[in-house]
Design a protein around this motif. Structure first.
Motif, PDB file in Angstrom:
ATOM      1  N   GLN A  11     -31.437-115.636  21.144  1.00 30.76           N
ATOM      2  CA  GLN A  11     -31.971-114.537  21.953  1.00 30.76           C
ATOM      3  C   GLN A  11     -30.932-113.421  22.086  1.00 30.76           C
ATOM      4  N   ALA A  12     -29.686-113.776  22.289  1.00 28.01           N
ATOM      5  CA  ALA A  12     -28.619-112.789  22.415  1.00 28.01           C
ATOM      6  C   ALA A  12     -28.467-112.008  21.105  1.00 28.01           C
ATOM      7  N   ALA A  13     -28.502-112.731  19.991  1.00 34.71           N
ATOM      8  CA  ALA A  13     -28.374-112.080  18.692  1.00 34.71           C
ATOM      9  C   ALA A  13     -29.565-111.146  18.463  1.00 34.71           C
ATOM     10  N   GLY A  14     -30.741-111.587  18.857  1.00 36.60           N
ATOM     11  CA  GLY A  14     -31.943-110.753  18.726  1.00 36.60           C
ATOM     12  C   GLY A  14     -31.829-109.499  19.572  1.00 36.60           C
ATOM     13  N   SER A  15     -31.281-109.643  20.769  1.00 37.35           N
ATOM     14  CA  SER A  15     -31.106-108.483  21.650  1.00 37.35           C
ATOM     15  C   SER A  15     -30.114-107.484  21.056  1.00 37.35           C
ATOM     16  N   VAL A  16     -29.027-108.003  20.491  1.00 40.23           N
ATOM     17  CA  VAL A  16     -28.024-107.128  19.873  1.00 40.23           C
ATOM     18  C   VAL A  16     -28.644-106.405  18.680  1.00 40.23           C
ATOM     19  N   THR A  17     -29.377-107.136  17.862  1.00 41.38           N
ATOM     20  CA  THR A  17     -30.021-106.541  16.696  1.00 41.38           C
ATOM     21  C   THR A  17     -31.030-105.480  17.135  1.00 41.38           C
ATOM     22  N   SER A  18     -31.793-105.773  18.164  1.00 48.16           N
ATOM     23  CA  SER A  18     -32.785-104.842  18.683  1.00 48.16           C
ATOM     24  C   SER A  18     -32.112-103.590  19.237  1.00 48.16           C
ATOM     25  N   ALA A  19     -31.025-103.767  19.974  1.00 45.55           N
ATOM     26  CA  ALA A  19     -30.294-102.627  20.524  1.00 45.55           C
ATOM     27  C   ALA A  19     -29.709-101.769  19.409  1.00 45.55           C
ATOM     28  N   PHE A  20     -29.165-102.411  18.387  1.00 43.26           N
ATOM     29  CA  PHE A  20     -28.600-101.683  17.262  1.00 43.26           C
ATOM     30  C   PHE A  20     -29.702-100.902  16.531  1.00 43.26           C
ATOM     31  N   GLY A  21     -30.865-101.517  16.371  1.00 45.68           N
ATOM     32  CA  GLY A  21     -31.998-100.850  15.722  1.00 45.68           C
ATOM     33  C   GLY A  21     -32.449 -99.638  16.520  1.00 45.68           C
ATOM     34  N   ALA A  22     -32.510 -99.791  17.844  1.00 50.38           N
ATOM     35  CA  ALA A  22     -32.918 -98.674  18.704  1.00 50.38           C
ATOM     36  C   ALA A  22     -31.898 -97.543  18.624  1.00 50.38           C
ATOM     37  N   TYR A  23     -30.616 -97.911  18.616  1.00 50.27           N
ATOM     38  CA  TYR A  23     -29.549 -96.907  18.512  1.00 50.27           C
ATOM     39  C   TYR A  23     -29.642 -96.167  17.173  1.00 50.27           C
ATOM     40  N   SER A  24     -29.853 -96.915  16.109  1.00 53.05           N
ATOM     41  CA  SER A  24     -29.962 -96.313  14.782  1.00 53.05           C
ATOM     42  C   SER A  24     -31.164 -95.379  14.709  1.00 53.05           C
ATOM     43  N   GLN A  25     -32.267 -95.811  15.287  1.00 50.92           N
ATOM     44  CA  GLN A  25     -33.470 -94.989  15.288  1.00 50.92           C
ATOM     45  C   GLN A  25     -33.240 -93.713  16.097  1.00 50.92           C
ATOM     46  N   ALA A  26     -32.594 -93.827  17.248  1.00 51.94           N
ATOM     47  CA  ALA A  26     -32.307 -92.655  18.079  1.00 51.94           C
ATOM     48  C   ALA A  26     -31.366 -91.694  17.349  1.00 51.94           C
ATOM     49  N   SER A  27     -30.383 -92.236  16.650  1.00 51.01           N
ATOM     50  CA  SER A  27     -29.448 -91.392  15.889  1.00 51.01           C
ATOM     51  C   SER A  27     -30.177 -90.642  14.780  1.00 51.01           C
ATOM     52  N   ALA A  28     -31.053 -91.329  14.093  1.00 52.69           N
ATOM     53  CA  ALA A  28     -31.820 -90.698  13.023  1.00 52.69           C
ATOM     54  C   ALA A  28     -32.732 -89.614  13.582  1.00 52.69           C
ATOM     55  N   GLN A  29     -33.351 -89.906  14.710  1.00 47.62           N
ATOM     56  CA  GLN A  29     -34.238 -88.930  15.334  1.00 47.62           C
ATOM     57  C   GLN A  29     -33.439 -87.699  15.788  1.00 47.62           C
ATOM     58  N   ARG A  30     -32.263 -87.923  16.354  1.00 48.40           N
ATOM     59  CA  ARG A  30     -31.404 -86.822  16.791  1.00 48.40           C
ATOM     60  C   ARG A  30     -31.011 -85.948  15.589  1.00 48.40           C
ATOM     61  N   ALA A  31     -30.645 -86.569  14.484  1.00 51.42           N
ATOM     62  CA  ALA A  31     -30.281 -85.829  13.270  1.00 51.42           C
ATOM     63  C   ALA A  31     -31.482 -85.034  12.745  1.00 51.42           C
ATOM     64  N   ASN A  32     -32.645 -85.642  12.791  1.00 45.61           N
ATOM     65  CA  ASN A  32     -33.860 -84.968  12.347  1.00 45.61           C
ATOM     66  C   ASN A  32     -34.167 -83.755  13.227  1.00 45.61           C
ATOM     67  N   LEU A  33     -34.026 -83.914  14.531  1.00 46.51           N
ATOM     68  CA  LEU A  33     -34.286 -82.807  15.451  1.00 46.51           C
ATOM     69  C   LEU A  33     -33.272 -81.674  15.253  1.00 46.51           C
ATOM     70  N   ARG A  34     -32.029 -82.029  14.984  1.00 49.85           N
ATOM     71  CA  ARG A  34     -31.012 -81.004  14.709  1.00 49.85           C
ATOM     72  C   ARG A  34     -31.363 -80.231  13.434  1.00 49.85           C
ATOM     73  N   ALA A  35     -31.820 -80.945  12.424  1.00 50.04           N
ATOM     74  CA  ALA A  35     -32.206 -80.295  11.169  1.00 50.04           C
ATOM     75  C   ALA A  35     -33.407 -79.371  11.395  1.00 50.04           C
ATOM     76  N   GLN A  36     -34.370 -79.827  12.198  1.00 47.22           N
ATOM     77  CA  GLN A  36     -35.528 -78.995  12.509  1.00 47.22           C
ATOM     78  C   GLN A  36     -35.107 -77.746  13.278  1.00 47.22           C
ATOM     79  N   ALA A  37     -34.186 -77.905  14.218  1.00 44.59           N
ATOM     80  CA  ALA A  37     -33.700 -76.756  14.995  1.00 44.59           C
ATOM     81  C   ALA A  37     -32.977 -75.765  14.086  1.00 44.59           C
TER      82      ALA A  37
END
Length: 124
Positions: A11-37
């Protein structure tokens, strides 16, 4: 107890993986929004350049029309004077005033059209 520990570790490993995935997704979204701006900023600058070009074209057209009416008015005055008619009174004066009025109308029309075209470029 080992199965419980394994389940907890999983469960702990799953939580870490999930958090890392969310962070990666947020980073990608932030980069995409910067490119759009950045793209929107570039588009706005290009639109303003196009608007300024529309206004400059209008100024050139006003200059051309002013020159054409000046030449017409000169021909009118030369013709009137060649026929021995007083330039500044009666129908001779009215002809010249009419020419000046048409010049002013044409100039105003060109200026309004250039302003509208510039506005259209800015709101694209």
């Amino acid at each position: 107890a080992t199965i419980g520990n394994l389940s907890l570790a999983s469960q702990a490993a799953g939580s870490v993986t999930s958090a890392f995935g969310a962070y990666s997704q947020a980073s990608a979204q932030r980069a995409n929004l910067r490119a759009q701006a950045a793209a929107a900023d570039t588009n706005a600058k290009l639109a303003e350049l196009a608007a300024q070009d529309e206004l400059r074209q209008g100024e050139r057209q006003v200059g051309q029309v002013t020159l054409q009416y000046g030449e017409l008015r000169g021909r009118q005055r030369a013709t009137i004077a060649a026929n021995g008619i007083a330039l500044d009174e009666g129908s001779a004066a009215e002809i010249q005033e009419g020419t000046d009025l048409m010049r002013d109308i044409d100039r105003a029309t060109i200026e309004v059209n250039a302003s509208r075209a510039a506005f259209g470029q800015r709101i694209q």
